[in-house]
Design a protein around this motif. Structure first.
Motif, PDB file in Angstrom:
ATOM      1  N   SER A  83      10.315   2.671  10.478  1.00  0.00           N
ATOM      2  CA  SER A  83       8.983   2.494  11.065  1.00  0.00           C
ATOM      3  C   SER A  83       7.935   2.905  10.041  1.00  0.00           C
ATOM      4  CB  SER A  83       8.839   3.350  12.330  1.00  0.00           C
ATOM      5  OG  SER A  83       8.738   4.717  11.986  1.00  0.00           O
ATOM      6  N   PHE A  84       6.682   2.689  10.389  1.00  0.00           N
ATOM      7  CA  PHE A  84       5.597   3.092   9.496  1.00  0.00           C
ATOM      8  C   PHE A  84       5.647   4.596   9.218  1.00  0.00           C
ATOM      9  CE2 PHE A  84       3.297  -0.824  11.055  1.00  0.00           C
ATOM     10  CZ  PHE A  84       3.268  -1.448   9.828  1.00  0.00           C
ATOM     11  N   ALA A  85       6.141   5.380  10.170  1.00  0.00           N
ATOM     12  CA  ALA A  85       6.231   6.829   9.987  1.00  0.00           C
ATOM     13  C   ALA A  85       7.157   7.210   8.835  1.00  0.00           C
ATOM     14  CB  ALA A  85       6.694   7.493  11.279  1.00  0.00           C
ATOM     15  N   ASP A  86       8.037   6.308   8.434  1.00  0.00           N
ATOM     16  CA  ASP A  86       8.982   6.573   7.341  1.00  0.00           C
ATOM     17  C   ASP A  86       8.401   6.240   5.964  1.00  0.00           C
ATOM     18  OD1 ASP A  86      11.165   7.360   9.038  1.00  0.00           O
ATOM     19  OD2 ASP A  86      11.422   5.252   9.570  1.00  0.00           O
ATOM     20  N   THR A  87       7.191   5.737   5.911  1.00  0.00           N
ATOM     21  CA  THR A  87       6.584   5.270   4.664  1.00  0.00           C
ATOM     22  C   THR A  87       6.301   6.431   3.712  1.00  0.00           C
ATOM     23  OG1 THR A  87       5.584   3.425   5.834  1.00  0.00           O
ATOM     24  CG2 THR A  87       4.637   3.989   3.698  1.00  0.00           C
ATOM     25  N   VAL A  88       6.717   6.252   2.457  1.00  0.00           N
ATOM     26  CA  VAL A  88       6.429   7.257   1.429  1.00  0.00           C
ATOM     27  C   VAL A  88       5.433   6.742   0.388  1.00  0.00           C
ATOM     28  CG1 VAL A  88       8.596   8.511   1.726  1.00  0.00           C
ATOM     29  CG2 VAL A  88       8.486   6.656   0.065  1.00  0.00           C
ATOM     30  N   ARG A  89       5.305   5.420   0.263  1.00  0.00           N
ATOM     31  CA  ARG A  89       4.377   4.861  -0.724  1.00  0.00           C
ATOM     32  C   ARG A  89       3.904   3.480  -0.309  1.00  0.00           C
ATOM     33  NH1 ARG A  89       1.877   4.797  -4.839  1.00  0.00           N
ATOM     34  NH2 ARG A  89       2.335   6.031  -6.618  1.00  0.00           N
ATOM     35  N   THR A  90       2.614   3.236  -0.524  1.00  0.00           N
ATOM     36  CA  THR A  90       2.069   1.885  -0.396  1.00  0.00           C
ATOM     37  C   THR A  90       1.332   1.535  -1.682  1.00  0.00           C
ATOM     38  OG1 THR A  90      -0.057   2.571   0.573  1.00  0.00           O
ATOM     39  CG2 THR A  90       1.736   2.090   2.112  1.00  0.00           C
ATOM     40  N   THR A  91       1.318   0.257  -1.997  1.00  0.00           N
ATOM     41  CA  THR A  91       0.481  -0.254  -3.070  1.00  0.00           C
ATOM     42  C   THR A  91      -0.330  -1.395  -2.477  1.00  0.00           C
ATOM     43  OG1 THR A  91       2.177   0.318  -4.694  1.00  0.00           O
ATOM     44  CG2 THR A  91       0.430  -1.175  -5.418  1.00  0.00           C
ATOM     45  N   VAL A  92      -1.620  -1.332  -2.658  1.00  0.00           N
ATOM     46  CA  VAL A  92      -2.533  -2.327  -2.095  1.00  0.00           C
ATOM     47  C   VAL A  92      -3.216  -3.049  -3.251  1.00  0.00           C
ATOM     48  CG1 VAL A  92      -4.554  -2.704  -0.637  1.00  0.00           C
ATOM     49  CG2 VAL A  92      -2.908  -0.889  -0.055  1.00  0.00           C
ATOM     50  N   PHE A  93      -3.128  -4.372  -3.231  1.00  0.00           N
ATOM     51  CA  PHE A  93      -3.754  -5.215  -4.237  1.00  0.00           C
ATOM     52  C   PHE A  93      -4.923  -5.931  -3.585  1.00  0.00           C
ATOM     53  CE2 PHE A  93       0.775  -4.872  -5.054  1.00  0.00           C
ATOM     54  CZ  PHE A  93       0.803  -4.429  -6.371  1.00  0.00           C
ATOM     55  N   LEU A  94      -6.115  -5.787  -4.152  1.00  0.00           N
ATOM     56  CA  LEU A  94      -7.324  -6.429  -3.632  1.00  0.00           C
ATOM     57  C   LEU A  94      -7.864  -7.424  -4.640  1.00  0.00           C
ATOM     58  CD1 LEU A  94      -9.434  -3.490  -2.178  1.00  0.00           C
ATOM     59  CD2 LEU A  94      -8.235  -5.270  -0.920  1.00  0.00           C
ATOM     60  N   ARG A  95      -8.289  -8.552  -4.137  1.00  0.00           N
ATOM     61  CA  ARG A  95      -8.946  -9.530  -5.005  1.00  0.00           C
ATOM     62  C   ARG A  95     -10.345  -9.042  -5.375  1.00  0.00           C
ATOM     63  NH1 ARG A  95      -8.562 -15.663  -5.224  1.00  0.00           N
ATOM     64  NH2 ARG A  95      -6.545 -15.171  -4.393  1.00  0.00           N
ATOM     65  N   ASP A  96     -11.021  -8.387  -4.434  1.00  0.00           N
ATOM     66  CA  ASP A  96     -12.385  -7.900  -4.663  1.00  0.00           C
ATOM     67  C   ASP A  96     -12.448  -6.427  -4.273  1.00  0.00           C
ATOM     68  OD1 ASP A  96     -15.104  -7.296  -4.659  1.00  0.00           O
ATOM     69  OD2 ASP A  96     -15.686  -9.102  -3.570  1.00  0.00           O
ATOM     70  N   ILE A  97     -12.684  -5.559  -5.223  1.00  0.00           N
ATOM     71  CA  ILE A  97     -12.704  -4.117  -4.974  1.00  0.00           C
ATOM     72  C   ILE A  97     -13.778  -3.741  -3.948  1.00  0.00           C
ATOM     73  CG2 ILE A  97     -14.302  -3.373  -6.790  1.00  0.00           C
ATOM     74  CD1 ILE A  97     -10.869  -1.798  -5.968  1.00  0.00           C
ATOM     75  N   ASN A  98     -14.768  -4.613  -3.739  1.00  0.00           N
ATOM     76  CA  ASN A  98     -15.796  -4.354  -2.724  1.00  0.00           C
ATOM     77  C   ASN A  98     -15.224  -4.394  -1.306  1.00  0.00           C
ATOM     78  OD1 ASN A  98     -18.113  -3.990  -4.455  1.00  0.00           O
ATOM     79  ND2 ASN A  98     -17.890  -6.166  -4.930  1.00  0.00           N
ATOM     80  N   ASP A  99     -13.999  -4.895  -1.147  1.00  0.00           N
ATOM     81  CA  ASP A  99     -13.333  -4.908   0.158  1.00  0.00           C
ATOM     82  C   ASP A  99     -12.535  -3.623   0.412  1.00  0.00           C
ATOM     83  OD1 ASP A  99     -14.245  -7.442   0.899  1.00  0.00           O
ATOM     84  OD2 ASP A  99     -12.533  -8.451  -0.040  1.00  0.00           O
ATOM     85  N   ALA A 100     -12.635  -2.665  -0.484  1.00  0.00           N
ATOM     86  CA  ALA A 100     -11.821  -1.447  -0.381  1.00  0.00           C
ATOM     87  C   ALA A 100     -12.039  -0.712   0.940  1.00  0.00           C
ATOM     88  CB  ALA A 100     -12.096  -0.521  -1.560  1.00  0.00           C
ATOM     89  N   GLU A 101     -13.273  -0.614   1.412  1.00  0.00           N
ATOM     90  CA  GLU A 101     -13.522   0.109   2.667  1.00  0.00           C
ATOM     91  C   GLU A 101     -12.864  -0.583   3.854  1.00  0.00           C
ATOM     92  OE1 GLU A 101     -17.428   1.588   3.524  1.00  0.00           O
ATOM     93  OE2 GLU A 101     -17.810   1.963   1.383  1.00  0.00           O
ATOM     94  N   GLU A 102     -12.905  -1.914   3.884  1.00  0.00           N
ATOM     95  CA  GLU A 102     -12.274  -2.646   4.989  1.00  0.00           C
ATOM     96  C   GLU A 102     -10.768  -2.435   5.012  1.00  0.00           C
ATOM     97  OE1 GLU A 102     -13.312  -6.735   5.942  1.00  0.00           O
ATOM     98  OE2 GLU A 102     -14.956  -6.561   4.502  1.00  0.00           O
ATOM     99  N   VAL A 103     -10.143  -2.561   3.837  1.00  0.00           N
ATOM    100  CA  VAL A 103      -8.693  -2.404   3.788  1.00  0.00           C
ATOM    101  C   VAL A 103      -8.318  -0.942   4.010  1.00  0.00           C
ATOM    102  CG1 VAL A 103      -8.288  -2.097   1.306  1.00  0.00           C
ATOM    103  CG2 VAL A 103      -6.620  -3.289   2.687  1.00  0.00           C
TER     104      VAL A 103
END
Length: 132
Positions: free
Chosen positions: A69-89
């Protein structure tokens, strides 16, 4: 010593999985590795928050298929096309991982598979690795 546990391949049914030759997720031992995941077709006009939520939904189903489940997550990597979307993501990420607080990296990239895709998320989890 090597891990001799069976390798479990999890598919999300995406057409590109067979074309490219990958699995949505691979589980072996206590680990689950989820491939980079974008929002599916139908999100061409969606904002970054909505696309991130759609990607997380696909990831959640892959984790379930692996007995995690999501509770087991130890790492995420998020790739954004536009860094201005950082707050939304970040808002979508925090809604799912706010109490888990995995290690995470957020980077801007030049392009993604489809021109309308704004965000891609990959994840590593360790089954049974977290208790609140």
């Amino acid at each position: 010593m090597t891990d001799q546990s069976p390798r479990q391949l999890i598919s999300s049914g995406g057409a590109f999985e067979t074309v490219y030759g990958y699995s949505r997720a691979v589980a072996q031992g206590g680990w689950v590795h989820v491939s980079g995941t974008c929002a599916p077709a139908g999100h061409e006009k969606s904002d970054c928050y909505t696309q991130a939520k759609a990607a997380l939904d696909i990831i959640g189903r892959a984790l379930e298929g692996a007995g995690a489940s999501f509770a087991d997550t130890v790492r995420t990597t998020v790739f954004l096309r536009d860094i201005n979307d950082a707050e939304e993501v970040a808002r979508a990420h925090a809604e799912v991982f706010g109490t888990v607080r995995p290690a995470s990296t957020l980077v801007q990239v030049v392009s993604m598979m489809r021109p309308w895709q704004k965000v891609e998320i990959e994840l590593t989890a360790q089954r049974g690795g977290y208790s609140a």
